[in-house]
Design a protein around this motif. Structure first.
Motif, PDB file in Angstrom:
ATOM      1  N   VAL A  45       0.833  -1.203   0.000  1.00 48.50           N
ATOM      2  CA  VAL A  45       0.000   0.000   0.000  1.00 48.50           C
ATOM      3  C   VAL A  45       0.867   1.253   0.000  1.00 48.50           C
ATOM      4  O   VAL A  45       2.034   1.219   0.365  1.00 48.50           O
ATOM      5  N   GLY A  46       0.258   2.343  -0.443  1.00 44.36           N
ATOM      6  CA  GLY A  46       0.928   3.629  -0.363  1.00 44.36           C
ATOM      7  C   GLY A  46       1.733   4.037  -1.583  1.00 44.36           C
ATOM      8  O   GLY A  46       2.366   5.081  -1.583  1.00 44.36           O
ATOM      9  N   TRP A  47       1.698   3.242  -2.636  1.00 46.39           N
ATOM     10  CA  TRP A  47       2.424   3.589  -3.851  1.00 46.39           C
ATOM     11  C   TRP A  47       1.562   4.482  -4.729  1.00 46.39           C
ATOM     12  O   TRP A  47       0.375   4.654  -4.488  1.00 46.39           O
ATOM     13  N   GLU A  48       2.132   5.016  -5.793  1.00 46.11           N
ATOM     14  CA  GLU A  48       1.415   6.027  -6.582  1.00 46.11           C
ATOM     15  C   GLU A  48       0.300   5.496  -7.462  1.00 46.11           C
ATOM     16  O   GLU A  48      -0.588   6.247  -7.852  1.00 46.11           O
ATOM     17  N   TYR A  49       0.301   4.217  -7.809  1.00 48.97           N
ATOM     18  CA  TYR A  49      -0.731   3.674  -8.692  1.00 48.97           C
ATOM     19  C   TYR A  49      -1.624   2.711  -7.916  1.00 48.97           C
ATOM     20  O   TYR A  49      -1.187   1.628  -7.524  1.00 48.97           O
ATOM     21  N   ASP A  50      -2.885   3.104  -7.704  1.00 51.57           N
ATOM     22  CA  ASP A  50      -3.854   2.222  -7.053  1.00 51.57           C
ATOM     23  C   ASP A  50      -4.329   1.172  -8.045  1.00 51.57           C
ATOM     24  O   ASP A  50      -4.605   1.485  -9.209  1.00 51.57           O
ATOM     25  N   SER A  86      -1.457  -1.328  -4.415  1.00 52.35           N
ATOM     26  CA  SER A  86      -0.870  -0.209  -5.151  1.00 52.35           C
ATOM     27  C   SER A  86       0.543  -0.600  -5.545  1.00 52.35           C
ATOM     28  O   SER A  86       1.122  -1.543  -5.003  1.00 52.35           O
ATOM     29  N   THR A  87       1.071   0.141  -6.507  1.00 53.09           N
ATOM     30  CA  THR A  87       2.412  -0.163  -6.990  1.00 53.09           C
ATOM     31  C   THR A  87       3.098   1.110  -7.479  1.00 53.09           C
ATOM     32  O   THR A  87       2.441   2.048  -7.899  1.00 53.09           O
ATOM     33  N   GLY A  88       4.392   1.085  -7.413  1.00 52.73           N
ATOM     34  CA  GLY A  88       5.197   2.130  -8.024  1.00 52.73           C
ATOM     35  C   GLY A  88       5.837   1.624  -9.300  1.00 52.73           C
ATOM     36  O   GLY A  88       6.513   2.368 -10.001  1.00 52.73           O
ATOM     37  N   ASN A  89       5.614   0.326  -9.599  1.00 49.31           N
ATOM     38  CA  ASN A  89       6.252  -0.318 -10.739  1.00 49.31           C
ATOM     39  C   ASN A  89       5.224  -1.184 -11.473  1.00 49.31           C
ATOM     40  O   ASN A  89       5.150  -2.389 -11.243  1.00 49.31           O
ATOM     41  N   PRO A  90       4.421  -0.596 -12.352  1.00 49.19           N
ATOM     42  CA  PRO A  90       3.394  -1.365 -13.052  1.00 49.19           C
ATOM     43  C   PRO A  90       3.936  -2.560 -13.843  1.00 49.19           C
ATOM     44  O   PRO A  90       3.265  -3.597 -13.933  1.00 49.19           O
ATOM     45  N   ALA A  91       5.142  -2.462 -14.403  1.00 50.46           N
ATOM     46  CA  ALA A  91       5.697  -3.593 -15.162  1.00 50.46           C
ATOM     47  C   ALA A  91       5.927  -4.790 -14.247  1.00 50.46           C
ATOM     48  O   ALA A  91       5.597  -5.926 -14.593  1.00 50.46           O
ATOM     49  N   ILE A 106      -8.065  -6.214 -15.157  1.00 53.07           N
ATOM     50  CA  ILE A 106      -7.540  -5.056 -14.450  1.00 53.07           C
ATOM     51  C   ILE A 106      -8.648  -4.007 -14.455  1.00 53.07           C
ATOM     52  O   ILE A 106      -8.935  -3.399 -15.477  1.00 53.07           O
ATOM     53  N   VAL A 107      -9.278  -3.830 -13.302  1.00 60.52           N
ATOM     54  CA  VAL A 107     -10.424  -2.940 -13.172  1.00 60.52           C
ATOM     55  C   VAL A 107      -9.969  -1.493 -13.031  1.00 60.52           C
ATOM     56  O   VAL A 107     -10.577  -0.588 -13.592  1.00 60.52           O
ATOM     57  N   ARG A 108      -8.910  -1.291 -12.275  1.00 60.22           N
ATOM     58  CA  ARG A 108      -8.432   0.075 -12.007  1.00 60.22           C
ATOM     59  C   ARG A 108      -6.927   0.123 -12.143  1.00 60.22           C
ATOM     60  O   ARG A 108      -6.228  -0.701 -11.586  1.00 60.22           O
ATOM     61  N   CYS A 109      -6.428   1.038 -12.914  1.00 61.01           N
ATOM     62  CA  CYS A 109      -5.024   1.385 -13.078  1.00 61.01           C
ATOM     63  C   CYS A 109      -4.632   1.298 -14.557  1.00 61.01           C
ATOM     64  O   CYS A 109      -4.178   0.255 -15.041  1.00 61.01           O
ATOM     65  N   PRO A 110      -4.814   2.399 -15.292  1.00 62.01           N
ATOM     66  CA  PRO A 110      -4.451   2.384 -16.715  1.00 62.01           C
ATOM     67  C   PRO A 110      -2.965   2.112 -16.941  1.00 62.01           C
ATOM     68  O   PRO A 110      -2.591   1.494 -17.942  1.00 62.01           O
TER      69      PRO A 110
END
Length: 131
Positions: A45-50, A86-91, A106-110
């Protein structure tokens, strides 16, 4: 830094500890405390991408396939699980999702959707025999 309420669990970054000493107080850790699980859940939790993902698999299967650091898993019904985190690293996150042997959305997070598309294309490209 805000004080933790009685009974509240907290995780602190060791790289921010400036000093330590031995005090007179004693502490009895909770019997159900799993420090590794607590740290892994804290890291999710707490990363920039929910992120929100719906997995077409039972909760126990999703738990076996995904590390706890990706987020919280919750049962929607007998065959469907919701992942929130959440993630700071989508890859990296997309690579973790690829471990699931079941369909998911993937419902949320483009940013995660794009990372999953890139990973999927890379996997498809790896199957080419030409050249």
């Amino acid at each position: 830094m805000p004080q933790a309420s009685e009974g509240e669990r907290r995780a602190y970054r060791i790289d921010r500890v400036r000093s330590a000493g031995i005090g007179d107080d004693t502490f009895e850790p909770p019997r159900d405390l799993d420090p590794v699980a607590m740290v892994e859940e804290h890291l999710a939790v707490g990363w920039e991408y929910d992120v929100e993902v719906v997995i077409d698999a039972p909760l126990d299967l999703a738990r076996r396939c995904l590390p706890r650091a990706v987020g919280q898993l919750g049962r929607i019904d007998d065959g469907t699980t919701r992942l929130t985190g959440s993630t700071g690293n989508p890859a990296w996150y997309a690579e973790q999702l690829a471990r699931i042997p079941a369909p998911y959305r993937i419902v949320r997070c483009p940013e995660l959707r794009e990372a999953a598309r890139v990973l999927g294309q890379r996997l498809l490209d790896a199957t080419r025999i030409d050249g």
